[in-house]
Every structure is written in C-alpha cells, then in structure tokens.
Scaffold this motif. Structure first.
Motif, PDB file in Angstrom:
ATOM      1  N   ARG A  68       0.826  -1.210   0.000  1.00  9.52           N
ATOM      2  CA  ARG A  68       0.000   0.000   0.000  1.00  9.52           C
ATOM      3  C   ARG A  68       0.858   1.257   0.000  1.00  9.52           C
ATOM      4  NH1 ARG A  68      -5.124  -0.560   4.047  1.00  9.52           N
ATOM      5  NH2 ARG A  68      -6.349  -1.944   2.753  1.00  9.52           N
TER       6      ARG A  68
ATOM      7  N   THR B  81       0.867   3.922  -2.993  1.00 10.06           N
ATOM      8  CA  THR B  81       0.516   5.316  -2.708  1.00 10.06           C
ATOM      9  C   THR B  81       1.639   6.248  -3.135  1.00 10.06           C
ATOM     10  OG1 THR B  81      -0.858   4.627  -0.847  1.00 10.06           O
ATOM     11  CG2 THR B  81      -0.159   6.926  -0.884  1.00 10.06           C
TER      12      THR B  81
ATOM     13  N   LEU C  14      -7.189  14.557   3.322  1.00  2.76           N
ATOM     14  CA  LEU C  14      -7.017  13.320   2.557  1.00  2.76           C
ATOM     15  C   LEU C  14      -5.658  12.684   2.849  1.00  2.76           C
ATOM     16  CD1 LEU C  14      -8.556  14.410  -0.853  1.00  2.76           C
ATOM     17  CD2 LEU C  14      -9.542  12.868   0.847  1.00  2.76           C
TER      18      LEU C  14
ATOM     19  N   SER D 232      -5.141   9.030   4.474  1.00  5.54           N
ATOM     20  CA  SER D 232      -4.292   8.030   3.815  1.00  5.54           C
ATOM     21  C   SER D 232      -3.219   7.524   4.767  1.00  5.54           C
ATOM     22  CB  SER D 232      -3.638   8.628   2.564  1.00  5.54           C
ATOM     23  OG  SER D 232      -4.614   8.958   1.625  1.00  5.54           O
ATOM     24  N   TRP D 233      -2.609   8.431   5.512  1.00  5.66           N
ATOM     25  CA  TRP D 233      -1.582   8.037   6.481  1.00  5.66           C
ATOM     26  C   TRP D 233      -2.183   7.122   7.544  1.00  5.66           C
ATOM     27  CZ3 TRP D 233       3.357   7.602   6.748  1.00  5.66           C
ATOM     28  CH2 TRP D 233       3.971   7.421   7.979  1.00  5.66           C
TER      29      TRP D 233
ATOM     30  N   ASP E   4      -4.781   5.179   7.199  1.00  4.52           N
ATOM     31  CA  ASP E   4      -5.058   3.887   6.557  1.00  4.52           C
ATOM     32  C   ASP E   4      -3.780   3.054   6.481  1.00  4.52           C
ATOM     33  OD1 ASP E   4      -6.710   1.987   5.155  1.00  4.52           O
ATOM     34  OD2 ASP E   4      -5.675   2.618   3.331  1.00  4.52           O
ATOM     35  N   LEU E   5      -2.674   3.680   6.157  1.00  2.00           N
ATOM     36  CA  LEU E   5      -1.403   2.957   6.097  1.00  2.00           C
ATOM     37  C   LEU E   5      -0.977   2.466   7.482  1.00  2.00           C
ATOM     38  CD1 LEU E   5       0.547   5.193   3.572  1.00  2.00           C
ATOM     39  CD2 LEU E   5      -0.262   2.853   3.185  1.00  2.00           C
TER      40      LEU E   5
END
Length: 143
Positions: free
Chosen positions: A13, A17, A87, A91-92, A94-95
């Motif tokens: 991921r 990304t 956003l 995203s961070w 989610d990682l």
C-alpha cells in the motif's frame, strides 16, 4: 482480521501510494495544466456551456502547490486546498492501520458526510455566481 494479518499489505500500500503521488507530480510538472489542450476539458464544464464543477481547477491547484504557489492554488480550487491535508491524514491513518498500528479516532458519523456534501454543493454553486466575492472561487482561465 487481526492487525498482524493486515500488516503484510502495508509495504504494498505504501509503495502504491508513493508511486501514485510521484506519477501525478511528474505528470503535472511535465505538462502544465494551464496550457490550452494539455489535458482533456472538464466534461461537466463542456456539457453545461461553462459552468464549473467542484473539481474544476484541481490539477492547476496541485501544480501550483508543487511550485509553492499557495495563493495561486487557493484561487484555482479552494476546496481542494482545504481537502488535501485531510485526505493525506486519512491516507496516512489507513497505512498505519494496514501496518497493524492503531488508527486515529476519526468521526465517522453520518453528520460528517452530510457536512462534506453540503460544503461541496455550496462550493459548487457559489463558484458559479458571477458576482464578487464569489468570483474568487472560480479558477483563472486556461491558456
């Protein structure tokens, strides 16, 4: 699924990304969205005879941010300028969760979705009002 089972996808991921962000930056630096014909026009703008959608000017906004032009980016798409940090944080997060870490406690109530929807629609409508101060919400013309 446990955190350790999800942790195996974290490097993939992160790599995907990072590759996507780098590819977007290279495309925007290689072909300036301000140049006429550099990218296809907005379908909504073309079909409505010039009305702006909430995304109109986003590529120019990102290009300006890559060059450090925050004021120019804000003029091209103020909504995108406000959304990008959120956003990036999502995203961070989610990682981090994919790597098995604990995620932040984001408000995931329906109210948040409604607020985002109302803000987007309000931005969409107001940027098409041809009266000051709303004209600032419209991006500069291409070309």
């Amino acid at each position: 699924m446990t955190g350790s089972a999800r942790g195996g996808t974290a490097p993939l991921r992160l790599g995907a990304t990072a590759a996507g962000v780098v590819a977007l930056a290279v495309c925007l630096l290689w072909r300036d969205p301000r140049a006429a014909g550099a990218y296809p026009p907005c379908p909504f703008n073309a079909l409505t005879g010039g009305l702006l959608c909430p995304g109109c000017g986003t590529m120019r906004c990102l290009r300006a941010l890559l060059g450090g032009g925050f004021a120019e980016a804000l003029h091209d798409n103020a909504l995108a300028c406000l959304a990008i940090p959120f956003l990036a944080a999502l995203s961070w997060d989610d990682l981090r969760v994919a790597a098995g870490g604990a995620g932040w406690r984001w408000p995931r109530r329906p109210l948040v979705g409604r607020i985002v929807l109302v803000a987007t629609v309000a931005f969409w409508v107001l940027r098409n009002v041809p009266v000051a101060p709303f004209t600032f919400l419209a991006p500069l013309p291409v070309g």
